[in-house]
Design a protein around this motif. Sequence first.
Motif, PDB file in Angstrom:
ATOM      1  N   LEU A  10       0.806  -1.208   0.000  1.00 27.61           N
ATOM      2  CA  LEU A  10       0.000   0.000   0.000  1.00 27.61           C
ATOM      3  C   LEU A  10       0.844   1.266   0.000  1.00 27.61           C
ATOM      4  O   LEU A  10       0.559   2.212  -0.733  1.00 27.61           O
ATOM      5  N   GLY A  11       1.885   1.295   0.834  1.00 29.03           N
ATOM      6  CA  GLY A  11       2.823   2.409   0.868  1.00 29.03           C
ATOM      7  C   GLY A  11       2.194   3.728   1.285  1.00 29.03           C
ATOM      8  O   GLY A  11       1.035   3.813   1.708  1.00 29.03           O
ATOM      9  N   GLY A  12       2.997   4.787   1.177  1.00 29.72           N
ATOM     10  CA  GLY A  12       2.526   6.140   1.417  1.00 29.72           C
ATOM     11  C   GLY A  12       1.944   6.393   2.786  1.00 29.72           C
ATOM     12  O   GLY A  12       2.421   5.889   3.806  1.00 29.72           O
ATOM     13  N   PHE A  13       0.873   7.169   2.805  1.00 28.83           N
ATOM     14  CA  PHE A  13       0.255   7.619   4.047  1.00 28.83           C
ATOM     15  C   PHE A  13      -0.315   6.458   4.861  1.00 28.83           C
ATOM     16  O   PHE A  13      -0.353   6.524   6.090  1.00 28.83           O
ATOM     17  N   LYS A  14      -0.738   5.391   4.175  1.00 23.33           N
ATOM     18  CA  LYS A  14      -1.341   4.258   4.879  1.00 23.33           C
ATOM     19  C   LYS A  14      -0.354   3.571   5.812  1.00 23.33           C
ATOM     20  O   LYS A  14      -0.751   2.993   6.823  1.00 23.33           O
ATOM     21  N   VAL A  15       0.938   3.611   5.480  1.00 19.71           N
ATOM     22  CA  VAL A  15       1.949   3.026   6.359  1.00 19.71           C
ATOM     23  C   VAL A  15       1.985   3.779   7.681  1.00 19.71           C
ATOM     24  O   VAL A  15       2.048   3.178   8.756  1.00 19.71           O
ATOM     25  N   LYS A  16       1.946   5.092   7.602  1.00 19.13           N
ATOM     26  CA  LYS A  16       1.968   5.898   8.826  1.00 19.13           C
ATOM     27  C   LYS A  16       0.704   5.685   9.656  1.00 19.13           C
ATOM     28  O   LYS A  16       0.769   5.590  10.881  1.00 19.13           O
ATOM     29  N   VAL A  17      -0.437   5.600   8.982  1.00 19.67           N
ATOM     30  CA  VAL A  17      -1.696   5.343   9.694  1.00 19.67           C
ATOM     31  C   VAL A  17      -1.635   4.000  10.406  1.00 19.67           C
ATOM     32  O   VAL A  17      -1.990   3.879  11.582  1.00 19.67           O
ATOM     33  N   CYS A  18      -1.147   2.979   9.697  1.00 20.28           N
ATOM     34  CA  CYS A  18      -1.008   1.647  10.288  1.00 20.28           C
ATOM     35  C   CYS A  18      -0.096   1.695  11.505  1.00 20.28           C
ATOM     36  O   CYS A  18      -0.401   1.111  12.545  1.00 20.28           O
ATOM     37  N   GLY A  19       1.037   2.395  11.377  1.00 17.12           N
ATOM     38  CA  GLY A  19       1.985   2.483  12.481  1.00 17.12           C
ATOM     39  C   GLY A  19       1.398   3.136  13.714  1.00 17.12           C
ATOM     40  O   GLY A  19       1.552   2.632  14.834  1.00 17.12           O
ATOM     41  N   TRP A  20       0.713   4.258  13.516  1.00 19.54           N
ATOM     42  CA  TRP A  20       0.121   4.952  14.654  1.00 19.54           C
ATOM     43  C   TRP A  20      -0.942   4.104  15.336  1.00 19.54           C
ATOM     44  O   TRP A  20      -0.994   4.015  16.566  1.00 19.54           O
ATOM     45  N   ILE A  21      -1.801   3.453  14.538  1.00 19.29           N
ATOM     46  CA  ILE A  21      -2.838   2.604  15.127  1.00 19.29           C
ATOM     47  C   ILE A  21      -2.217   1.437  15.872  1.00 19.29           C
ATOM     48  O   ILE A  21      -2.609   1.100  16.996  1.00 19.29           O
ATOM     49  N   GLN A  22      -1.225   0.800  15.247  1.00 20.10           N
ATOM     50  CA  GLN A  22      -0.599  -0.376  15.852  1.00 20.10           C
ATOM     51  C   GLN A  22       0.056  -0.040  17.178  1.00 20.10           C
ATOM     52  O   GLN A  22      -0.181  -0.708  18.192  1.00 20.10           O
ATOM     53  N   TYR A  23       0.870   1.006  17.198  1.00 19.39           N
ATOM     54  CA  TYR A  23       1.632   1.300  18.410  1.00 19.39           C
ATOM     55  C   TYR A  23       0.789   1.968  19.489  1.00 19.39           C
ATOM     56  O   TYR A  23       1.014   1.750  20.687  1.00 19.39           O
ATOM     57  N   LEU A  24      -0.190   2.773  19.091  1.00 21.63           N
ATOM     58  CA  LEU A  24      -1.106   3.318  20.096  1.00 21.63           C
ATOM     59  C   LEU A  24      -1.923   2.197  20.727  1.00 21.63           C
ATOM     60  O   LEU A  24      -2.206   2.220  21.929  1.00 21.63           O
ATOM     61  N   ASN A  25      -2.281   1.209  19.911  1.00 19.34           N
ATOM     62  CA  ASN A  25      -3.036   0.086  20.442  1.00 19.34           C
ATOM     63  C   ASN A  25      -2.194  -0.740  21.406  1.00 19.34           C
ATOM     64  O   ASN A  25      -2.668  -1.176  22.460  1.00 19.34           O
ATOM     65  N   LEU A  26      -0.923  -0.975  21.056  1.00 20.69           N
ATOM     66  CA  LEU A  26      -0.028  -1.694  21.963  1.00 20.69           C
ATOM     67  C   LEU A  26       0.135  -0.927  23.273  1.00 20.69           C
ATOM     68  O   LEU A  26       0.170  -1.522  24.353  1.00 20.69           O
ATOM     69  N   PHE A  27       0.214   0.393  23.175  1.00 22.53           N
ATOM     70  CA  PHE A  27       0.321   1.233  24.366  1.00 22.53           C
ATOM     71  C   PHE A  27      -0.933   1.085  25.232  1.00 22.53           C
ATOM     72  O   PHE A  27      -0.849   0.931  26.458  1.00 22.53           O
ATOM     73  N   GLY A  28      -2.096   1.100  24.588  1.00 23.51           N
ATOM     74  CA  GLY A  28      -3.345   0.950  25.328  1.00 23.51           C
ATOM     75  C   GLY A  28      -3.502  -0.423  25.955  1.00 23.51           C
ATOM     76  O   GLY A  28      -4.009  -0.553  27.067  1.00 23.51           O
ATOM     77  N   ILE A  29      -3.075  -1.460  25.229  1.00 24.74           N
ATOM     78  CA  ILE A  29      -3.145  -2.814  25.775  1.00 24.74           C
ATOM     79  C   ILE A  29      -2.301  -2.925  27.035  1.00 24.74           C
ATOM     80  O   ILE A  29      -2.694  -3.571  28.013  1.00 24.74           O
ATOM     81  N   ALA A  30      -1.126  -2.283  27.026  1.00 27.41           N
ATOM     82  CA  ALA A  30      -0.262  -2.301  28.207  1.00 27.41           C
ATOM     83  C   ALA A  30      -0.990  -1.709  29.419  1.00 27.41           C
ATOM     84  O   ALA A  30      -0.914  -2.245  30.531  1.00 27.41           O
ATOM     85  N   ILE A  31      -1.715  -0.622  29.200  1.00 27.68           N
ATOM     86  CA  ILE A  31      -2.478   0.007  30.286  1.00 27.68           C
ATOM     87  C   ILE A  31      -3.575  -0.937  30.785  1.00 27.68           C
ATOM     88  O   ILE A  31      -3.766  -1.120  31.989  1.00 27.68           O
ATOM     89  N   GLY A  32      -4.284  -1.553  29.842  1.00 26.82           N
ATOM     90  CA  GLY A  32      -5.348  -2.485  30.222  1.00 26.82           C
ATOM     91  C   GLY A  32      -4.831  -3.661  31.029  1.00 26.82           C
ATOM     92  O   GLY A  32      -5.487  -4.114  31.973  1.00 26.82           O
ATOM     93  N   TYR A  33      -3.633  -4.160  30.671  1.00 21.85           N
ATOM     94  CA  TYR A  33      -3.068  -5.296  31.397  1.00 21.85           C
ATOM     95  C   TYR A  33      -2.691  -4.922  32.828  1.00 21.85           C
ATOM     96  O   TYR A  33      -2.823  -5.731  33.746  1.00 21.85           O
ATOM     97  N   ILE A  34      -2.215  -3.713  33.026  1.00 20.38           N
ATOM     98  CA  ILE A  34      -1.900  -3.270  34.388  1.00 20.38           C
ATOM     99  C   ILE A  34      -3.162  -3.230  35.243  1.00 20.38           C
ATOM    100  O   ILE A  34      -3.174  -3.687  36.392  1.00 20.38           O
ATOM    101  N   ILE A  35      -4.241  -2.712  34.668  1.00 21.34           N
ATOM    102  CA  ILE A  35      -5.506  -2.635  35.390  1.00 21.34           C
ATOM    103  C   ILE A  35      -6.019  -4.028  35.737  1.00 21.34           C
ATOM    104  O   ILE A  35      -6.425  -4.303  36.869  1.00 21.34           O
ATOM    105  N   ASP A  36      -5.995  -4.932  34.764  1.00 18.62           N
ATOM    106  CA  ASP A  36      -6.519  -6.272  34.989  1.00 18.62           C
ATOM    107  C   ASP A  36      -5.681  -7.035  36.006  1.00 18.62           C
ATOM    108  O   ASP A  36      -6.216  -7.792  36.818  1.00 18.62           O
TER     109      ASP A  36
END
Length: 467
Positions: free
Chosen positions: A106-132
């Motif tokens: 896909l390339g281009g802007f979609k790579v950046k969108v994928c990266g932000w979603i992926q890493y923000l999600n990993l960051f959020g999962i880390a928070i959820g695991y601490i709570i659980d």
Amino acid sequence: MDVSLELNHQHNGGSKFTDDDGRRVKRTGNVWTASAHLITAVIGSGLLSLPWAIGQLGWIAGPVFMIFFSFVIYYTSSLLADCYRSGDPITGKRNYTYMDAVQAYLGGFKVKVCGWIQYLNLFGIAIGYIIDASISLKAIEKSNCFHKNGDNSPCPASSNMYKYMIIFGATEIIFSQIPHFDQIWWLSIVAAVMSFTYSSIGIALSIVKVIANGGVKGSLTGIGSVTQMKKIRQILEALGNIAFAYYYSVILIEIQDTIKSSESKVMKKATLISVGVTTLLYLLFGCTGYAAFGDLAHSSLLNSFRSFNPYWLLDIANAAIFIHLIGAYQVYCRPLFAFIEKWAIQQWPGSKFISRETTLIGSFKLNLFRLIWRSVFVIITTIIAMLLPFFNDVVGFLGAFAFWPLTVYFPIEMYIVQKKVEKWSTRWVCLQMLSLVCLVITIAAATGSIDCIITHVQGHKPFKTSY
């Protein structure tokens, strides 16, 4: 966001000791190792909320949606498996990570969108695991209190939840100093064993509860003793919880990169095995839990067994969750760790602060940059968890937020490019309809989760409110 996470590939040509891309460590994975990786990744703390989710949807819609999500995951994962190599499926260039695949197709802007979603999600999962994890330790304390003082004892433990978060965070700071992903294999194995331990205990306890009740609880349409608006909101949140429980596409390419040959074919078999096993376990866990408690099923099933005897069995299950989440936190944070550290090396290649390794004990090496930044990361996620202890709402939002783009949209779009699917053809239309349906579900589930979070925020007092 175009930095590859792959740090161990050298492109010197294949030999009997290396793969076709010159990788120093030859790939040895097969259908069984890939299946084990997938099952370990999928079965996690999201499983605990499935009885509650089925309770919102009822005996008909609950299992139906669970099977629907399993179908979507299997199908889109099969499409994603075909995108592991660019060009020829046998000799084409390997895409070592999810972002590498998006870049190639896909390339281009979609790579950046994928990266932000992926890493923000990993960051959020880390928070959820601490709570659980903190909820699990708090549950052990309350279970012991009820056993000692009686079922009607108030057993307050609101402040201790934050203490447990600090304990979990301190533990993660220590484990985070293990330099590389492949060095925590033993922690992943322990975590996998723990996940099967607490899920098995949960199913067994629910069956015992159903027998003790003399019948099955619950209804065909789910919880009905709430307002219509609250019912809709909880249904949407339940859809997010189910989606999150099946979430693993973000690491599928990385697992496929361990397979020694016929990667796409083997990965599809592994996906079928893992999704089948996971769906069976989820149906057992969710349905037995709802059958045992009906409308009173807690957002984390084990908390429903407040005064169960023998109470030590429940303590073992909650302790297993805590240990599992220690490993799961590391597994999900490692891609983010690797991304930031490789980016830092590329930005400041001559910095000794970033690159210098000091040998301490045996082969263990300490890096000051790694020590500081990983510790700060753990501290930040712990503080956020202490401020927002809304576990069930966080789980629903994370599942909804990441489900469509990472599990459906990108795999479908990459597959269309890879297979050159003609626009407006029957296959293209069917793929887009599937993507649209999943987008609607994602938006609805995210809306329900956000509404629940807002409701909790309105009555929440940091470090004072009990959950």
